[in-house]
Design a protein around this motif. Sequence first.
Motif, PDB file in Angstrom:
ATOM      1  N   ALA A 158     -76.817  36.345 -15.474  1.00  0.00           N
ATOM      2  CA  ALA A 158     -77.427  35.019 -15.474  1.00  0.00           C
ATOM      3  C   ALA A 158     -78.562  34.924 -14.461  1.00  0.00           C
ATOM      4  N   SER A 159     -79.777  34.693 -14.967  1.00  0.00           N
ATOM      5  CA  SER A 159     -80.934  34.457 -14.118  1.00  0.00           C
ATOM      6  C   SER A 159     -81.171  32.950 -14.071  1.00  0.00           C
ATOM      7  N   PRO A 160     -81.274  32.356 -12.889  1.00  0.00           N
ATOM      8  CA  PRO A 160     -81.237  30.894 -12.776  1.00  0.00           C
ATOM      9  C   PRO A 160     -82.520  30.169 -13.194  1.00  0.00           C
ATOM     10  N   LEU A 161     -82.332  29.035 -13.858  1.00  0.00           N
ATOM     11  CA  LEU A 161     -83.352  27.996 -13.988  1.00  0.00           C
ATOM     12  C   LEU A 161     -82.911  26.936 -12.987  1.00  0.00           C
ATOM     13  N   TYR A 162     -83.710  26.636 -12.013  1.00  0.00           N
ATOM     14  CA  TYR A 162     -83.194  25.856 -10.886  1.00  0.00           C
ATOM     15  C   TYR A 162     -84.216  24.850 -10.382  1.00  0.00           C
ATOM     16  N   LEU A 163     -83.738  23.947  -9.575  1.00  0.00           N
ATOM     17  CA  LEU A 163     -84.629  23.004  -8.911  1.00  0.00           C
ATOM     18  C   LEU A 163     -84.159  22.768  -7.480  1.00  0.00           C
ATOM     19  N   LEU A 164     -85.117  22.365  -6.660  1.00  0.00           N
ATOM     20  CA  LEU A 164     -84.875  21.939  -5.287  1.00  0.00           C
ATOM     21  C   LEU A 164     -85.465  20.547  -5.148  1.00  0.00           C
ATOM     22  N   ALA A 165     -84.622  19.552  -4.923  1.00  0.00           N
ATOM     23  CA  ALA A 165     -85.062  18.164  -4.830  1.00  0.00           C
ATOM     24  C   ALA A 165     -84.903  17.666  -3.397  1.00  0.00           C
ATOM     25  N   LYS A 166     -85.956  17.069  -2.868  1.00  0.00           N
ATOM     26  CA  LYS A 166     -85.871  16.504  -1.527  1.00  0.00           C
ATOM     27  C   LYS A 166     -84.841  15.371  -1.511  1.00  0.00           C
ATOM     28  N   LYS A 167     -83.960  15.442  -0.545  1.00  0.00           N
ATOM     29  CA  LYS A 167     -82.910  14.432  -0.412  1.00  0.00           C
ATOM     30  C   LYS A 167     -83.523  13.027  -0.290  1.00  0.00           C
ATOM     31  N   SER A 168     -84.621  12.936   0.422  1.00  0.00           N
ATOM     32  CA  SER A 168     -85.242  11.630   0.674  1.00  0.00           C
ATOM     33  C   SER A 168     -85.887  11.027  -0.567  1.00  0.00           C
ATOM     34  N   GLU A 169     -86.071  11.845  -1.629  1.00  0.00           N
ATOM     35  CA  GLU A 169     -86.768  11.379  -2.822  1.00  0.00           C
ATOM     36  C   GLU A 169     -85.862  11.248  -4.045  1.00  0.00           C
TER      37      GLU A 169
ATOM     38  N   ARG B 204     -84.693  29.712   5.209  1.00  0.00           N
ATOM     39  CA  ARG B 204     -84.411  29.344   6.602  1.00  0.00           C
ATOM     40  C   ARG B 204     -85.195  28.101   7.022  1.00  0.00           C
ATOM     41  N   ARG B 205     -86.431  27.994   6.560  1.00  0.00           N
ATOM     42  CA  ARG B 205     -87.302  26.903   6.997  1.00  0.00           C
ATOM     43  C   ARG B 205     -86.951  25.574   6.334  1.00  0.00           C
ATOM     44  N   PHE B 206     -86.577  25.627   5.048  1.00  0.00           N
ATOM     45  CA  PHE B 206     -86.403  24.374   4.312  1.00  0.00           C
ATOM     46  C   PHE B 206     -85.010  24.178   3.705  1.00  0.00           C
ATOM     47  N   VAL B 207     -84.455  25.230   3.112  1.00  0.00           N
ATOM     48  CA  VAL B 207     -83.168  25.074   2.415  1.00  0.00           C
ATOM     49  C   VAL B 207     -82.029  24.867   3.402  1.00  0.00           C
ATOM     50  N   ASN B 208     -81.969  25.724   4.413  1.00  0.00           N
ATOM     51  CA  ASN B 208     -80.859  25.648   5.371  1.00  0.00           C
ATOM     52  C   ASN B 208     -80.964  24.468   6.339  1.00  0.00           C
ATOM     53  N   THR B 209     -82.108  23.813   6.350  1.00  0.00           N
ATOM     54  CA  THR B 209     -82.293  22.684   7.269  1.00  0.00           C
ATOM     55  C   THR B 209     -81.958  21.344   6.629  1.00  0.00           C
ATOM     56  N   GLY B 210     -81.467  21.376   5.394  1.00  0.00           N
ATOM     57  CA  GLY B 210     -80.956  20.160   4.771  1.00  0.00           C
ATOM     58  C   GLY B 210     -81.990  19.260   4.125  1.00  0.00           C
ATOM     59  N   ILE B 211     -83.173  19.791   3.851  1.00  0.00           N
ATOM     60  CA  ILE B 211     -84.219  18.974   3.232  1.00  0.00           C
ATOM     61  C   ILE B 211     -83.895  18.668   1.768  1.00  0.00           C
ATOM     62  N   PHE B 212     -83.272  19.646   1.093  1.00  0.00           N
ATOM     63  CA  PHE B 212     -82.994  19.498  -0.333  1.00  0.00           C
ATOM     64  C   PHE B 212     -81.534  19.131  -0.579  1.00  0.00           C
ATOM     65  N   GLU B 213     -81.310  18.422  -1.680  1.00  0.00           N
ATOM     66  CA  GLU B 213     -79.942  18.074  -2.073  1.00  0.00           C
ATOM     67  C   GLU B 213     -79.813  18.210  -3.593  1.00  0.00           C
ATOM     68  N   SER B 214     -78.752  18.853  -4.030  1.00  0.00           N
ATOM     69  CA  SER B 214     -78.566  19.140  -5.448  1.00  0.00           C
ATOM     70  C   SER B 214     -78.161  17.900  -6.231  1.00  0.00           C
ATOM     71  N   VAL B 215     -78.273  18.010  -7.543  1.00  0.00           N
ATOM     72  CA  VAL B 215     -77.812  16.961  -8.455  1.00  0.00           C
ATOM     73  C   VAL B 215     -76.771  17.571  -9.389  1.00  0.00           C
ATOM     74  N   GLN B 216     -75.886  16.740  -9.911  1.00  0.00           N
ATOM     75  CA  GLN B 216     -74.800  17.231 -10.759  1.00  0.00           C
ATOM     76  C   GLN B 216     -74.820  16.515 -12.102  1.00  0.00           C
ATOM     77  N   PRO B 217     -74.381  17.192 -13.151  1.00  0.00           N
ATOM     78  CA  PRO B 217     -74.299  16.551 -14.461  1.00  0.00           C
ATOM     79  C   PRO B 217     -73.081  15.626 -14.524  1.00  0.00           C
ATOM     80  N   ARG B 218     -73.099  14.739 -15.495  1.00  0.00           N
ATOM     81  CA  ARG B 218     -71.926  13.881 -15.684  1.00  0.00           C
ATOM     82  C   ARG B 218     -70.739  14.689 -16.180  1.00  0.00           C
ATOM     83  N   VAL B 219     -71.022  15.720 -17.004  1.00  0.00           N
ATOM     84  CA  VAL B 219     -69.974  16.618 -17.494  1.00  0.00           C
ATOM     85  C   VAL B 219     -70.409  18.039 -17.184  1.00  0.00           C
ATOM     86  N   LEU B 220     -69.641  18.734 -16.380  1.00  0.00           N
ATOM     87  CA  LEU B 220     -70.011  20.098 -15.973  1.00  0.00           C
ATOM     88  C   LEU B 220     -69.625  21.112 -17.046  1.00  0.00           C
TER      89      LEU B 220
END
Length: 338
Positions: free
Chosen positions: A251-262, A97-113
Amino acid sequence: MKRLEHLMQSLQQQEDIPIMGKTDLLLYAPCPVKLVVKERIEAIAAAATPPLTAHIPMGCTSVDPYDPLYMESDANKLPAVIASIGYGDFWRGEFVRRFVNTGIFESVQPRVLNPLYADAGLIDPAGAYTIYGVTPYIFLVDHKKLDGLPAPKNWADLMNPRYRGQIVMCGDGDDMADAVLLNQYKDFGEPGVTGLAANIKSFMHSSRMAKVCGTAASDAGGIFIIPLFFAESTKLPEHVEIVWPEDGAAASPLYLLAKKSEKARLAPVLDFFANGFGGIDSAAWFIPVDGSRPSQLPAGAKLKWVGWDFVESNDVNSLRDILALKFRRLQAGTACVS
């Protein structure tokens, strides 16, 4: 915030210390790939101008020592990229609620999914979490121990009373296969958890599972719920079979949260997760999101993911802990009467 301050004071007595607000990457990776990931990330960080700061603690546990960072209230003090495993505190409701839903992070995508990700729905529709790999849980079956019983074909089969005292669950200390419990609960409700718990013979670390499956060890059973890496990294006796559940490996996730600004500044690091992780040989058993490389999985293999609707409507971190505690209590009760 006193607990968080105490945590950071403790960490500052260690050799590898993150400085909050000045850390580019905080990464906790699965043990089997940790060293190679650390080497590659550190090479990328050192080549950047100016060099990036990356903190990657070693050790082999599925509990991220940096999980308590969820208590932070200031987004500016969070690392630019947080990468971890499983359903730890970065899935906790208050952090979301504090960080994820407020749009601080933005995902990245592979070139081939990887098509398995599309089929399982692993791409976050809200564009916050990036799942770059998964720990898939499958079945390792000892046909001698089953003594004529058929091997389970799917997760529902594991609730069948005919497997009473036959199943060994991946679990070490307070830790347990979170993806298994959450999927059982999501698909079958409380009976999914109680039915599986009733059939558990013992809990065991994944590395020991691989060693004792197919042996006469007293705590070994006929069915092991085990991460794919450990099943594939061991020479198995002829009477032991790897069974990929028809409805998918949990499936248990290996994940990241990247700041959109960075994202632009940290593009080389993020590209490693999206497109380079799959270049590590052992990462094949953690099914990278990058689909550009040949798959080593059996034909028809699928992944079983709880789904983003389930994540959105549940605090999966708290639910995981509740289910794990209940599961252990149920299993202990079963063991006492067996």
